[in-house]
Write an enzyme that holds these catalytic residues in place. Structure first.
Site, short mmCIF file in Angstrom:
data_model
loop_
_atom_site.label_atom_id
_atom_site.label_comp_id
_atom_site.label_asym_id
_atom_site.label_seq_id
_atom_site.Cartn_x
_atom_site.Cartn_y
_atom_site.Cartn_z
N ARG A 72 83.04 52.57 72.94
CA ARG A 72 82.22 53.35 71.99
C ARG A 72 81.66 52.44 70.88
NH1 ARG A 72 81.90 54.29 66.66
NH2 ARG A 72 84.16 54.35 66.54
N HIS B 271 87.08 44.27 60.90
CA HIS B 271 86.05 43.43 61.52
C HIS B 271 86.33 41.99 61.13
CE1 HIS B 271 82.74 46.68 62.34
NE2 HIS B 271 83.94 47.07 62.72
N CYS C 61 76.34 41.69 66.75
CA CYS C 61 75.86 40.52 67.49
C CYS C 61 76.57 39.28 66.99
CB CYS C 61 74.34 40.36 67.31
SG CYS C 61 73.76 38.85 68.07
MG MG Z 1 83.93 48.75 64.14
#
Ligand code: MG
Length: 315
Positions: free
Chosen positions: A25, A223, A254
């Protein structure tokens, strides 16, 4: 060469952790090229086969906003045909009541909503204010619970926001507790732009605990933009958090863009937890193999350090 780290437990950390896989997802929604439905279904099945206990399969968002996941219903159909009843346990994101309608139709049991902890991102992503976004989630959450579903709440920009800068802990705790009060079972605190550092993670978790939220209801979503994701997981473990979101191969964002905001790679997390002797139930070699395969499908290498280190070890 060893393909698993030496196990040296660290006192005081949880004995077991749940890895919440978001690659299909959160990862694929950021891919520029459309991935064929059959490839997505194979990806989900391989991740389940690798032992990942939770695999978020897709999002029932309007195709206008996320064309990459326009095949959500078709994908869930394919997975149900293959996996039978157990496919209904795969979580999906539902941005609103229309998304929930589709999840109900398919008999799914786990849904997730996506909220913002900052004013600007609420406006840009949801077209609502920080305050009024909850009016949009309330009926979705209430109905999902009435249907017997579990609801996960994602809260984004919990550490920093690209327009507003650092986000105060109190503001995030206020937004998160509102989601929990609406009936969300688990709250995933997202470092959407990857700016969190370890002390900030400890402060945010402590803020929720001080507000009366049991630490078991929190998940952390990091992240690796600034290379801090695993350090932040470590801070989360020290704070008692036992659910971590991760994306196989670090999919999402990216890896070559200057503003890369790649998700923490599942493989990097598995290597780290394995070294600490923390149970996770995931077979590292299988996830690496899956990410190498997926990188081939996408036509570019995985940004995960562990995938790079192990990706060719067995071949
Ligand atoms: Mg995320």
């Amino acid at each position: 060469m060893s393909t698993l780290p030496m196990v040296v437990p660290e006192p005081g950390l949880p004995g077991a952790v749940t890895i919440y896989e978001v690659g299909p997802r959160d990862g694929l929604q950021n891919e520029k090229e459309a991935v064929p439905t059959a490839t997505k279904a194979a990806f989900v099945k391989r991740l389940i086969g690798a032992g990942l206990p939770v695999v978020e399969a897709t999002s029932f968002v309007h195709p206008r906003w996320v064309p990459q996941l326009a095949d959500a219903a078709e994908l869930m159909g394919a997975l149900t045909a293959d996996l039978g009843e157990s496919a209904r346990n795969l979580p999906v994101l539902v941005p609103n009541e229309r998304g929930l309608d589709r999840a109900v139709e398919l008999g799914l049991r786990h849904v997730a909503v996506f909220a913002s902890s900052t004013e600007t991102f609420a406006q840009k992503n949801l077209n609502r204010s920080l305050d009024t976004q909850f009016e949009m989630f309330a009926p979705t959450i209430t109905r999902a619970l009435a249907e017997g579903m579990d609801v996960r709440g994602y809260l984004s920009m919990c550490f920093g926001d690209p327009w507003e800068g650092p986000v105060p802990v109190d503001q995030v705790v206020a937004a998160g507790t509102r989601l929990l009060d609406l009936g969300v079972g688990q709250l995933s605190l997202g470092d959407t732009i990857g700016v969190a550092t370890a002390g900030h993670v400890r402060a945010l978790v402590a803020g929720f605990v001080a507000a009366g939220v049991p630490v078991e209801r929190l998940a952390l979503h990091f992240h690796d933009t600034y290379g801090q994701a695993l350090t932040n997981v470590h801070a989360g473990l020290q704070s008692g958090v036992t659910t971590y979101d991760a994306s196989a191969g670090g999919l999402g964002g990216c890896p070559y863009a200057k503003s890369a905001t790649g998700n923490l790679a599942t493989e990097d997390l598995v290597w780290f937890l394995t070294g600490l002797g923390i149970e996770h139930g995931v077979d590292l070699a299988s996830v690496v193999e899956t990410s190498v395969w997926m990188a081939g499908e996408l036509g570019r290498p995985s940004p995960s350090a562990v995938v790079r280190a192990l990706g060719s070890a067995g071949s």
